[in-house]
Design a protein around this motif. Structure first.
Motif, PDB file in Angstrom:
ATOM      1  N   VAL A 273       0.845  -1.206   0.000  1.00 53.70           N
ATOM      2  CA  VAL A 273       0.000   0.000   0.000  1.00 53.70           C
ATOM      3  C   VAL A 273       0.877   1.251   0.000  1.00 53.70           C
ATOM      4  CG1 VAL A 273      -1.667   1.325   1.345  1.00 53.70           C
ATOM      5  CG2 VAL A 273      -1.958  -1.149   1.091  1.00 53.70           C
ATOM      6  N   THR A 274       1.946   1.218   0.796  1.00 51.17           N
ATOM      7  CA  THR A 274       2.854   2.365   0.836  1.00 51.17           C
ATOM      8  C   THR A 274       3.502   2.610  -0.523  1.00 51.17           C
ATOM      9  OG1 THR A 274       3.330   1.919   3.177  1.00 51.17           O
ATOM     10  CG2 THR A 274       4.887   3.326   1.979  1.00 51.17           C
TER      11      THR A 274
ATOM     12  N   ALA B 134       2.279   1.740  -3.429  1.00 47.07           N
ATOM     13  CA  ALA B 134       1.246   2.222  -4.357  1.00 47.07           C
ATOM     14  C   ALA B 134       0.986   3.713  -4.141  1.00 47.07           C
ATOM     15  CB  ALA B 134      -0.034   1.414  -4.164  1.00 47.07           C
ATOM     16  N   VAL B 135       0.895   4.133  -2.882  1.00 50.66           N
ATOM     17  CA  VAL B 135       0.661   5.553  -2.594  1.00 50.66           C
ATOM     18  C   VAL B 135       1.843   6.400  -3.075  1.00 50.66           C
ATOM     19  CG1 VAL B 135       0.391   7.245  -0.746  1.00 50.66           C
ATOM     20  CG2 VAL B 135      -0.878   5.086  -0.659  1.00 50.66           C
TER      21      VAL B 135
ATOM     22  N   GLY C 222       1.746   6.681  -6.752  1.00 52.96           N
ATOM     23  CA  GLY C 222       0.644   7.551  -7.139  1.00 52.96           C
ATOM     24  C   GLY C 222       1.005   9.016  -6.998  1.00 52.96           C
ATOM     25  N   LEU C 223       1.645   9.366  -5.881  1.00 51.22           N
ATOM     26  CA  LEU C 223       2.074  10.751  -5.677  1.00 51.22           C
ATOM     27  C   LEU C 223       3.166  11.143  -6.669  1.00 51.22           C
ATOM     28  CD1 LEU C 223       2.186  10.820  -1.759  1.00 51.22           C
ATOM     29  CD2 LEU C 223       0.434  11.806  -3.257  1.00 51.22           C
TER      30      LEU C 223
ATOM     31  N   ALA D 162      -4.321   8.455 -10.583  1.00 49.71           N
ATOM     32  CA  ALA D 162      -3.960   8.147  -9.197  1.00 49.71           C
ATOM     33  C   ALA D 162      -4.592   6.828  -8.753  1.00 49.71           C
ATOM     34  CB  ALA D 162      -4.386   9.290  -8.274  1.00 49.71           C
TER      35      ALA D 162
ATOM     36  N   CYS E  74      -2.749   3.970 -10.431  1.00 54.75           N
ATOM     37  CA  CYS E  74      -1.475   3.706  -9.741  1.00 54.75           C
ATOM     38  C   CYS E  74      -1.720   2.995  -8.416  1.00 54.75           C
ATOM     39  CB  CYS E  74      -0.725   5.014  -9.504  1.00 54.75           C
ATOM     40  SG  CYS E  74      -0.185   5.827 -11.028  1.00 54.75           S
ATOM     41  N   GLY E  75      -2.872   3.253  -7.791  1.00 53.37           N
ATOM     42  CA  GLY E  75      -3.203   2.579  -6.533  1.00 53.37           C
ATOM     43  C   GLY E  75      -3.381   1.077  -6.689  1.00 53.37           C
TER      44      GLY E  75
ATOM     45  N   ALA F 223      -1.115  -1.848  -5.228  1.00 53.22           N
ATOM     46  CA  ALA F 223      -1.254  -2.480  -3.910  1.00 53.22           C
ATOM     47  C   ALA F 223      -1.583  -3.962  -4.018  1.00 53.22           C
ATOM     48  CB  ALA F 223      -2.324  -1.757  -3.092  1.00 53.22           C
TER      49      ALA F 223
ATOM     50  N   SER G  38       4.400   4.223 -12.982  1.00 52.26           N
ATOM     51  CA  SER G  38       3.977   2.993 -12.293  1.00 52.26           C
ATOM     52  C   SER G  38       3.992   1.785 -13.214  1.00 52.26           C
ATOM     53  CB  SER G  38       2.572   3.178 -11.713  1.00 52.26           C
ATOM     54  OG  SER G  38       2.553   4.213 -10.760  1.00 52.26           O
TER      55      SER G  38
END
Length: 398
Positions: free
Chosen positions: A16-17, A19-20, A23-24, A53, A56-57, A60, A103
C-alpha cells in the motif's frame, strides 16, 4: 528460528505504501508536464489525473493479481492516448513525452515473478508494451522510454526468480545434508546399542550355560527324587532363557549382515498372500515405484505386511484397499479395511506383542516420516504412512 524480516511480516502495508508513493510520484510528474499534462488543463484533464492516481493505486495488489494491475494501467494509458489522438480532447504540453505513468515499470515486474502461467504473462506484457510504446505514432523518444519501462521490470523479475530458485535449491540441499547427518548419527547409535547387547549376551549366556550344566550334573548325581526334579526344572528354565536371549539378540543383528526385506516390488506378493487366505485385497499404485529409495521401500513393505497381518488377526471377513502414491518428494501408503463380519479369534489376537505399530512408527520417524493408525469413520481401520521418497543413506538398516 530466526525472525522473518519486517517487510515479509507487513507485506500488505508495504505494498500500500509503494502504491501511494508511486501515485504521488506520477501525479507530481504529470503536473510538471513530464507526461501528458496540457498547458491549460480543463475538467477532463483533472478527472483523468484522478483516474491516474486510482490506476497507480492498483499496485497495492500487484502480488496477488499482477495481470489485473497490468490491465488497469494499460487501459488508462490507452484511454489517455486515444483522448489525445484521434479524439483530440487532450493536448499535451510536450508531444514527445510518454503518456504512460511511471507505475507501469513496477507493474511490468509482477507477471513474470508472481504469476504462475509464464505464457499468459508474456502475452499480457507484449500487449502492455504495445500500448505504452505507441508504435502507431512512431517517435523515437516515447518508443524508447516505453520499451525501457516495460523491459526493465521483466528482466529484474527473471533475475530475482532465478535467484529465488537457486536459494531454494541450496536450502533443500542443506536440509538433505542435515537429514543425512541425523541418519548417520542414528545409525551409529543403533550399531552401538547392538554391540552392547551382543556383549551382554555373551556374558549372560556364559553364566546361564554354567548354571544349566551344573543343574544337569545335579540331576544326575542327586539321590532323592525331589532334588532331581528341582534340578531338571532349573535346567529347563535355563535352556528357555538361553533360547529367548538368542532370539532377542538376533533382532539386533550386525548391520553388515544386510537387510533382505523386500522393497516396494514385494507389495504384489503380500497382496497375493492376503487374497490366498481369504481376505479380498485390492492394490492401487499411482506414480513410478522407482522414485522410492531402497530404505523407504523396505519401511513401506514392513508397514503393509504389519497392516495385513493385523487385518487377519482382528478383522476377519473385512475387505482391504491398499493405495500407494509415489511422488518425487514423498511416498504415501494407505491401508484401509472395512469392519469385520465376524468375531476375531482370541488365540490370534493374543499371539502378538502389541508393539508392531509403535515399532513401525519409530522406523518412519527415523527417516523423518509419519505413520498414523486408528479407526476410520466407517467402522473399519486405517494405517497411513507418509515417507520421504529419498533417503541419502541408502544402506541404512531400518
Amino acid at each position: 528460528m530466526a525472525k522473518a524480516p519486517w517487510y515479509r511480516e507487513h507485506r500488505v502495508a508495504l505494498d500500500v505504501t509503494i502504491a501511494v508513493a508511486f501515485g504521488l510520484l506520477d501525479t507530481g510528474m504529470t503536473l510538471i508536464h513530464a507526461t501528458w499534462w496540457p498547458d491549460h488543463p480543463g475538467t477532463l484533464a483533472w478527472v483523468m489525473l484522478g483516474v491516474q492516481a486510482l490506476a497507480c493505486g492498483s499496485l497495492a495488489i500487484r502480488r496477488i493479481a499482477p495481470l489485473t494491475v497490468i490491465g488497469v494501467l494499460g487501459a488508462f494509458t490507452l484511454a489517455v492516448t486515444l483522448l489525445i489522438s484521434p479524439v483530440g480532447a487532450l493536448t499535451p504540453a510536450h508531444d514527445e513525452n510518454s503518456w504512460a505513468p511511471l507505475s507501469t515499470m513496477l507493474a511490468a515486474y509482477g507477471p513474470l515473478f508472481y504469476h504462475r502461467n509464464r505464457k499468459t504473462a508474456l502475452v499480457a506484457l507484449a500487449a502492455f508494451t504495445v500500448v505504452v510504446m505507441r508504435p502507431w505514432d512512431p517517435s523515437l523518444t516515447p518508443m524508447t522510454i516505453g520499451l525501457l519501462r516495460t523491459a526493465v521490470g521483466p528482466l529484474l523479475a527473471l533475475y530475482f526468480d532465478a535467484r529465488r530458485r537457486m536459494v531454494c535449491a541450496l536450502v533443500e540441499r542443506a536440509e538433505r545434508a542435515e537429514r543425512e547427518q541425523h541418519l548417520l548419527a542414528e545409525q551409529a547409535r543403533t550399531e552401538e546399542r547392538a554391540r552392547l547387547a551382543i556383549e551382554m549376551h555373551d556374558v549372560v549366556t556364559h553364566r546361564v550355560s554354567l548354571m544349566v550344566l551344573q543343574a544337569g550334573a545335579l540331576r544326575v548325581t542327586a539321590k532323592d527324587e525331589a532334588t532331581r526334579q528341582a534340578a531338571e526344572d532349573l535346567r529347563a528354565a535355563g535352556c528357555q532363557a538361553l533360547d529367548e536371549l538368542r532370539d532377542v539378540v538376533g533382532i539386533l543383528r550386525d548391520p553388515s549382515d544386510g537387510d533382505h526385506t523386500p522393497s516396494v516390488g514385494g507389495f504384489d506378493d503380500l497382496v497375493t498372500e492376503s487374497i490366498a487366505v481369504g481376505i479380498p485385497t485390492e492394490l492401487i499404485q499411482e506414480g513410478d515405484p522407482a522414485l522410492a529409495s531402497p530404505v523407504v521401500g523396505r519401511i513401506a513393505y514392513r508397514v503393509l505386511r504389519e497392516a495385513l497381518t493385523n487385518v487377519r488377526k482382528h478383522a476377519p471377513g473385512a475387505r482391504v484397499t491398499v493405495r500407494v502414491e509415489y511422488g518425487e518428494a514423498q511416498l504415501r501408503l494407505t491401508v484401509h479395511n472395512t469392519p469385520p463380519t465376524s468375531r476375531p479369534s482370541i488365540a490370534l489376537t493374543g499371539s502378538g506383542s502389541g508393539l508392531g505399530i509403535p515399532h513401525l512408527r519409530q522406523r518412519a520417524e527415523l527417516v523423518q516420516g509419519k505413520l498414523r493408525a486408528g479407526p476410520s469413520p466407517d467402522g473399519g481401520f486405517s494405517v497411513e504412512a507418509t515417507l520421504p521418497a529419498h533417503v541419502p543413506t541408502a544402506e541404512l538398516t531400518v
